[in-house]
Design an enzyme around this catalytic site. Structure first.
Site, PDB file in Angstrom:
ATOM      1  N   ASN A   1       0.925  -1.271  -0.017  1.00  0.00           N
ATOM      2  CA  ASN A   1       0.123   0.085   0.043  1.00  0.00           C
ATOM      3  C   ASN A   1       0.745   1.109   0.139  1.00  0.00           C
ATOM      4  OD1 ASN A   1       0.253  -1.529   2.689  1.00  0.00           O
ATOM      5  ND2 ASN A   1      -0.131   0.923   3.527  1.00  0.00           N
TER       6      ASN A   1
ATOM      7  N   GLY B   1       5.340   2.730   0.133  1.00  0.00           N
ATOM      8  CA  GLY B   1       6.640   2.893   0.100  1.00  0.00           C
ATOM      9  C   GLY B   1       7.412   1.961  -0.978  1.00  0.00           C
TER      10      GLY B   1
ATOM     11  N   ASN C   1       7.617  -8.143   0.912  1.00  0.00           N
ATOM     12  CA  ASN C   1       8.041  -6.611   1.222  1.00  0.00           C
ATOM     13  C   ASN C   1       7.560  -6.223   2.671  1.00  0.00           C
ATOM     14  OD1 ASN C   1       8.793  -3.629   0.560  1.00  0.00           O
ATOM     15  ND2 ASN C   1       6.586  -3.716   1.135  1.00  0.00           N
TER      16      ASN C   1
ATOM     17  N   TYR D   1      16.132  -4.963  14.459  1.00  0.00           N
ATOM     18  CA  TYR D   1      15.878  -4.955  12.991  1.00  0.00           C
ATOM     19  C   TYR D   1      16.845  -5.573  12.147  1.00  0.00           C
ATOM     20  CZ  TYR D   1      14.965  -2.860   8.259  1.00  0.00           C
ATOM     21  OH  TYR D   1      14.723  -2.769   6.649  1.00  0.00           O
TER      22      TYR D   1
ATOM     23  N   LYS E   1      16.539  -9.020   9.770  1.00  0.00           N
ATOM     24  CA  LYS E   1      16.980  -9.497   8.324  1.00  0.00           C
ATOM     25  C   LYS E   1      18.139 -10.236   8.151  1.00  0.00           C
ATOM     26  CE  LYS E   1      14.144  -6.085   6.724  1.00  0.00           C
ATOM     27  NZ  LYS E   1      12.938  -6.427   5.896  1.00  0.00           N
TER      28      LYS E   1
HETATM   29  P1  NDP Z   1       7.012   1.500   4.860  1.00  0.00           P
HETATM   30  O1  NDP Z   1       7.165   1.670   6.472  1.00  0.00           O
HETATM   31  O2  NDP Z   1       7.083   2.733   3.889  1.00  0.00           O
HETATM   32  O3  NDP Z   1       6.148   0.297   4.426  1.00  0.00           O
HETATM   33  C1  NDP Z   1       6.091  -0.938   4.997  1.00  0.00           C
HETATM   34  C2  NDP Z   1       4.948  -1.767   4.577  1.00  0.00           C
HETATM   35  O4  NDP Z   1       4.974  -2.984   5.260  1.00  0.00           O
HETATM   36  C3  NDP Z   1       3.648  -0.904   4.810  1.00  0.00           C
HETATM   37  O5  NDP Z   1       2.713  -1.149   3.510  1.00  0.00           O
HETATM   38  C4  NDP Z   1       3.198  -1.575   6.039  1.00  0.00           C
HETATM   39  O6  NDP Z   1       1.763  -1.471   6.150  1.00  0.00           O
HETATM   40  C5  NDP Z   1       3.607  -3.180   5.658  1.00  0.00           C
HETATM   41  N1  NDP Z   1       3.514  -4.087   6.793  1.00  0.00           N
HETATM   42  C6  NDP Z   1       4.079  -3.705   8.208  1.00  0.00           C
HETATM   43  N2  NDP Z   1       3.566  -4.779   8.992  1.00  0.00           N
HETATM   44  C7  NDP Z   1       2.635  -5.551   8.078  1.00  0.00           C
HETATM   45  C8  NDP Z   1       2.120  -6.768   8.471  1.00  0.00           C
HETATM   46  N3  NDP Z   1       2.024  -7.141   9.660  1.00  0.00           N
HETATM   47  N4  NDP Z   1       1.297  -7.384   7.437  1.00  0.00           N
HETATM   48  C9  NDP Z   1       1.313  -6.831   6.252  1.00  0.00           C
HETATM   49  N5  NDP Z   1       2.045  -5.661   6.038  1.00  0.00           N
HETATM   50  C10 NDP Z   1       2.694  -5.094   6.742  1.00  0.00           C
HETATM   51  O7  NDP Z   1       8.982   1.053   4.625  1.00  0.00           O
HETATM   52  P2  NDP Z   1       9.635   0.617   3.478  1.00  0.00           P
HETATM   53  O8  NDP Z   1       8.829   0.754   2.084  1.00  0.00           O
HETATM   54  O9  NDP Z   1      10.782   1.438   3.435  1.00  0.00           O
HETATM   55  O10 NDP Z   1       9.653  -0.719   3.623  1.00  0.00           O
HETATM   56  C11 NDP Z   1       9.578  -1.681   2.637  1.00  0.00           C
HETATM   57  C12 NDP Z   1      10.664  -3.191   3.187  1.00  0.00           C
HETATM   58  O11 NDP Z   1      11.817  -2.509   2.668  1.00  0.00           O
HETATM   59  C13 NDP Z   1      10.698  -3.562   4.383  1.00  0.00           C
HETATM   60  O12 NDP Z   1      10.746  -4.917   4.629  1.00  0.00           O
HETATM   61  C14 NDP Z   1      12.052  -2.842   5.063  1.00  0.00           C
HETATM   62  O13 NDP Z   1      12.393  -3.577   6.177  1.00  0.00           O
HETATM   63  C15 NDP Z   1      12.549  -2.971   3.723  1.00  0.00           C
HETATM   64  N6  NDP Z   1      13.838  -1.948   3.681  1.00  0.00           N
HETATM   65  C16 NDP Z   1      13.627  -0.593   3.619  1.00  0.00           C
HETATM   66  C17 NDP Z   1      14.699  -0.039   3.751  1.00  0.00           C
HETATM   67  C18 NDP Z   1      14.710   1.812   3.678  1.00  0.00           C
HETATM   68  O14 NDP Z   1      15.508   2.467   3.706  1.00  0.00           O
HETATM   69  N7  NDP Z   1      13.354   2.161   3.738  1.00  0.00           N
HETATM   70  C19 NDP Z   1      16.194  -0.367   3.747  1.00  0.00           C
HETATM   71  C20 NDP Z   1      16.251  -1.816   3.717  1.00  0.00           C
HETATM   72  C21 NDP Z   1      15.217  -2.631   3.564  1.00  0.00           C
HETATM   73  P3  NDP Z   1       0.906  -0.319   6.962  1.00  0.00           P
HETATM   74  O15 NDP Z   1       1.009   0.641   5.937  1.00  0.00           O
HETATM   75  O16 NDP Z   1      -0.328  -1.119   7.174  1.00  0.00           O
HETATM   76  O17 NDP Z   1       1.849  -0.089   8.105  1.00  0.00           O
END
Ligand code: NDP
Length: 311
Positions: free
Chosen positions: A43, A45, A118, A230, A234
């Site tokens: 939804n 990011g 993700n 975290y 990972k």
């Molecule tokens: P965001 O916080 O923008 O997005 C995280 C997403 O995960 C949201 O859609 C959130 O939903 C969803 N989420 C969290 N918990 C659950 C759950 N229990 N069930 C289903 N969905 C869930 O972060 P990013 O886009 O940055 O992160 C995406 C991935 O990339 C993650 O795995 C993160 O660890 C990884 N990552 C990100 C980095 C960065 O620099 N941003 C670096 C390295 C890895 P909701 O909107 O409902 O909260």
């Protein structure tokens, strides 16, 4: 309080446009509109971007979101851009939500071809290294990813190109990085040796960490020093990817499933408090590339910027 503030910040960002991804990956394309890709936490990011870029390549994408209305809103942006996107509720922490999703997929599509893990959480920012939400972080990032992989494998359709699993991980979880690694050499060797690696070893490692968080002794446990919970989550995703790469490689031709993970870099999303140095579009790139690789025989590996990096 801290968690609430972060959540408020997250909600303040709007979805990006639905303009197609500018760099088509069409050379050697094996996919079609019948190819089904599931993206968790799509939804916003990086997940939203991966969904958008996969759909822009002509696949059918199932955008999943733990909050139904937010998922519908996100999917609408892509649908209005002419992309083939369906939407369904999915909370990777909730086994009944996963089960319901599997039933829906089976009935509506018969199966899937690509799974992108993700969904993830992180409650550390900057020099903050709180383990206040360690349990949720490990449960979501590692156990949630593992639950989805186990639930989706039986739904992965046989194909000449092979089905694909891509998990969004992080360099923070590297086993042998120069910084931020486990102090216990024996444990590092065990987690790094595919002959010795098992699901039990990975689970035991994260559970020992969680136990020490509960006891208040984690600081002397030799765990990674930065974003400890975290990084541990990972590290476990990375180890599980290697393990599953080995386990899945036994499958016969025509029923192959390739599994890899990648670090998107430091990305401007809610998770980093919008402090990253690259956009979600760029952060999503390696994951989309991995999901669509032609003639893929690569499995159980870790990538960054479209290159393999060591675990
Ligand atoms: P965001 O916080 O923008 O997005 C995280 C997403 O995960 C949201 O859609 C959130 O939903 C969803 N989420 C969290 N918990 C659950 C759950 N229990 N069930 C289903 N969905 C869930 O972060 P990013 O886009 O940055 O992160 C995406 C991935 O990339 C993650 O795995 C993160 O660890 C990884 N990552 C990100 C980095 C960065 O620099 N941003 C670096 C390295 C890895 P909701 O909107 O409902 O909260």
């Amino acid at each position: 309080m801290k968690k609430q503030r972060k959540e408020e910040k997250r909600d303040s960002k709007k979805f990006p446009s639905s303009a197609p991804f500018p760099i088509p990956i069409t050379r050697g394309a094996w996919w079609s509109p019948e190819t089904i890709a599931v993206v968790t936490g799509a939804n916003r990011g990086i997940g939203f971007e991966m969904a958008r870029q996969l759909a822009a390549q002509g696949l059918t994408v199932i955008l999943t979101s733990r909050d139904t209305s937010v998922g519908l809103e996100a999917a609408k942006v892509l649908q209005e851009g002419g992309l083939n996107v369906d939407v369904h509720q999915l909370d990777v922490l909730d086994s009944s939500s996963i089960q319901e999703f599997c039933d829906w997929i089976r009935e509506r599509y018969g199966g899937i071809d690509i799974l992108v893990n993700n969904a993830g959480v992180n409650y550390n920012l900057g020099s903050d290294n709180s383990v206040e939400f360690a349990k949720e972080v490990i449960q979501t990032n590692y156990y949630g990813t593992k639950a989805m992989i186990k639930a989706m494998i039986p739904l992965m359709r046989p194909s000449a190109a092979g089905a694909r699993i891509v998990s969004v991980s992080s360099r923070l979880g590297r086993l042998n990085g120069r910084r931020n690694r486990l102090r216990d050499l024996t444990l590092r060797e065990q987690l790094g040796d595919l002959d010795d690696l098992s699901e039990e070893v990975i689970d035991r490692t994260v559970n020992t960490f969680l136990q020490q968080v509960e006891d208040g002794t984690w600081q002397s446990g030799g765990w990674p020093q930065t974003y400890t919970d975290y990084s541990m989550s990972k590290l476990a995703v990375n180890a599980y990817t290697r393990l599953m790469g080995k386990i899945l490689s036994d499958r016969p031709d025509g029923e192959k499933i390739y599994i890899n993970c990648f670090c998107p870099g430091w990305v401007k999303t809610a998770m980093t408090g919008w402090a990253g140095n690259i956009s979600a579009e760029d952060g999503a790139d390696t994951g989309v590339w991995l999901a669509l690789l032609p003639d893929q025989a690569i499995t159980g590996k870790f990538f960054g910027e479209r290159r393999e990096i060591s675990f």
